[in-house]
Design an enzyme around this catalytic site. Structure first.
Site, PDB file in Angstrom:
ATOM      1  N   HIS A 130      -5.213  -0.612   2.794  1.00  0.00           N
ATOM      2  CA  HIS A 130      -5.780  -1.897   3.489  1.00  0.00           C
ATOM      3  C   HIS A 130      -7.230  -1.338   4.111  1.00  0.00           C
ATOM      4  CE1 HIS A 130      -2.469  -4.276   2.056  1.00  0.00           C
ATOM      5  NE2 HIS A 130      -3.307  -5.265   2.642  1.00  0.00           N
TER       6      HIS A 130
ATOM      7  N   CYS B 182      -3.947   4.004   4.846  1.00  0.00           N
ATOM      8  CA  CYS B 182      -3.527   2.826   4.402  1.00  0.00           C
ATOM      9  C   CYS B 182      -4.527   2.174   3.389  1.00  0.00           C
ATOM     10  CB  CYS B 182      -3.091   1.682   5.483  1.00  0.00           C
ATOM     11  SG  CYS B 182      -2.831   0.038   5.160  1.00  0.00           S
TER      12      CYS B 182
ATOM     13  N   CYS C  26      -0.675   2.411  -2.432  1.00  0.00           N
ATOM     14  CA  CYS C  26      -0.028   1.981  -1.104  1.00  0.00           C
ATOM     15  C   CYS C  26       0.617   3.121  -0.522  1.00  0.00           C
ATOM     16  CB  CYS C  26       0.843   0.861  -1.147  1.00  0.00           C
ATOM     17  SG  CYS C  26       1.915   0.712   0.376  1.00  0.00           S
ATOM     18  N   ASN C  27      -0.169   3.700   0.579  1.00  0.00           N
ATOM     19  CA  ASN C  27       0.306   4.987   1.261  1.00  0.00           C
ATOM     20  C   ASN C  27       1.626   4.749   1.830  1.00  0.00           C
ATOM     21  OD1 ASN C  27      -2.187   6.695   1.645  1.00  0.00           O
ATOM     22  ND2 ASN C  27      -2.865   4.620   1.874  1.00  0.00           N
ATOM     23  N   THR C  28       2.101   3.538   2.464  1.00  0.00           N
ATOM     24  CA  THR C  28       3.319   3.222   2.931  1.00  0.00           C
ATOM     25  C   THR C  28       4.485   3.363   1.860  1.00  0.00           C
ATOM     26  OG1 THR C  28       2.296   1.785   4.469  1.00  0.00           O
ATOM     27  CG2 THR C  28       4.782   1.685   4.327  1.00  0.00           C
TER      28      THR C  28
ATOM     29  N   ASP D 182       0.435  -2.839  -4.639  1.00  0.00           N
ATOM     30  CA  ASP D 182       0.410  -2.703  -3.117  1.00  0.00           C
ATOM     31  C   ASP D 182       1.223  -4.046  -2.515  1.00  0.00           C
ATOM     32  OD1 ASP D 182      -0.384  -1.698  -0.573  1.00  0.00           O
ATOM     33  OD2 ASP D 182      -1.979  -3.202  -0.687  1.00  0.00           O
ATOM     34  N   SER D 183       1.352  -4.069  -1.202  1.00  0.00           N
ATOM     35  CA  SER D 183       1.728  -5.084  -0.494  1.00  0.00           C
ATOM     36  C   SER D 183       0.879  -6.308  -0.528  1.00  0.00           C
ATOM     37  CB  SER D 183       2.257  -4.606   0.745  1.00  0.00           C
ATOM     38  OG  SER D 183       0.979  -4.486   1.528  1.00  0.00           O
TER      39      SER D 183
ATOM     40  N   TYR E 130       4.331  -4.067   4.711  1.00  0.00           N
ATOM     41  CA  TYR E 130       5.475  -3.095   4.355  1.00  0.00           C
ATOM     42  C   TYR E 130       5.486  -2.156   5.574  1.00  0.00           C
ATOM     43  CZ  TYR E 130       5.377  -3.390  -0.949  1.00  0.00           C
ATOM     44  OH  TYR E 130       5.648  -3.961  -2.250  1.00  0.00           O
ATOM     45  N   GLY E 131       4.318  -2.042   6.289  1.00  0.00           N
ATOM     46  CA  GLY E 131       4.366  -1.091   7.193  1.00  0.00           C
ATOM     47  C   GLY E 131       5.196  -1.273   8.319  1.00  0.00           C
TER      48      GLY E 131
END
Ligand code: DGL
Length: 236
Positions: free
Chosen positions: A181, A179, A73-75, A10-11, A42-43
């Site tokens: 997070h 997301c 990570c969804n993004t 993930d980021s 990332y978003g």
């Protein structure tokens, strides 16, 4: 009998919520977690930059001999999963989808609100998912939230921000977290709705998919193995 680790990235800290589900479900597997702090967030990035960052993470994990990759990570999933699958043919890649479908299944007559990053809201893959919901999912892009969560040691300090953010959606029936997070503030979201709202995220779905893929490709570690987790981060 495959002891190679599963790579999860993930980021930043968001994907830890996905790692937790994966490690709980697959306690005999070894995991490597990579937080791409150098490229967080990332978003707010362009499609090209997200693809480049995701490629770099996948490349590092494959270089560490990972037998499968989980994009926690969804993004990165919505923007780059097809690209990553193309670049690493032969390595199973599991993504994290914004939890729109489970949210839809539980709606009664109202609507669900999907909290996502800006880049996710722009992605074709996510737009298609929302279109299929027939207008029952309202999208609420959050340009700053992931970074605020990443950087705050005391998450409770975010409460006023979260309450203001949710005010326009006070009458929503359910919340889809889009997301990873945002899992870290799910209690705060629940509190805003007086404990009376269902919150969905894609973490358990991703863990179930990983379990299935490791079995189907004959790559699972033996059940008597004592699983481990190693943590890495990129730096600026
Ligand atoms: N945690 C990520 C997600 O699931 C990305 C957050 C960010 O870096 O903007 O979308």
């Amino acid at each position: 009998m495959d002891f190679r680790p599963v790579g999860v990235f993930d980021s930043g800290i968001g994907g830890l919520s996905v790692l937790r589900e994966c490690a709980a479900r697959l306690a005999h597997e070894n995991f490597v977690y990579l937080a791409d702090k150098a490229n967080m967030p990332y978003g707010t990035k362009s499609e090209a930059d997200i693809k480049a960052a995701a490629l770099n993470c996948a490349d590092i994990l494959v270089g560490m001999n990972c037998k499968a990759i989980v994009i926690a990570c969804n993004t990165a999933t919505e923007t780059a999963i097809d690209y990553i699958r193309d670049m690493f043919k032969g390595v199973p890649v599991v993504g994290l989808e914004p939890a729109v479908k489970p949210c839809l299944r539980e709606l009664e007559s109202g609507y669900g609100v999907a909290l996502v990053t800006e880049a996710t809201s722009r992605s074709e893959r996510f737009k298609k998912l929302v279109k299929e919901s027939g207008g029952r999912i309202v999208v609420a892009p959050q340009p700053r939230l992931a970074k605020l969560i990443e950087e705050s040691d005391d998450k409770s300090a975010l409460r006023p921000y979260v309450e203001k953010m949710l005010e326009p959606y006070r009458d929503a029936e359910a919340v889809a977290l889009g997301c990873s997070h945002y899992s870290f503030i799910s209690d705060m979201i629940k509190d805003f709705y007086g404990g009376k709202i269902k919150i969905y995220d894609g973490a358990s779905g991703a863990a179930a998919r990983l379990a299935y893929i490791l079995q189907a490709t004959d790559c699972a570690a033996p059940s008597e193995n004592n699983g481990s987790v190693r943590f890495y981060s990129t730096t600026k």
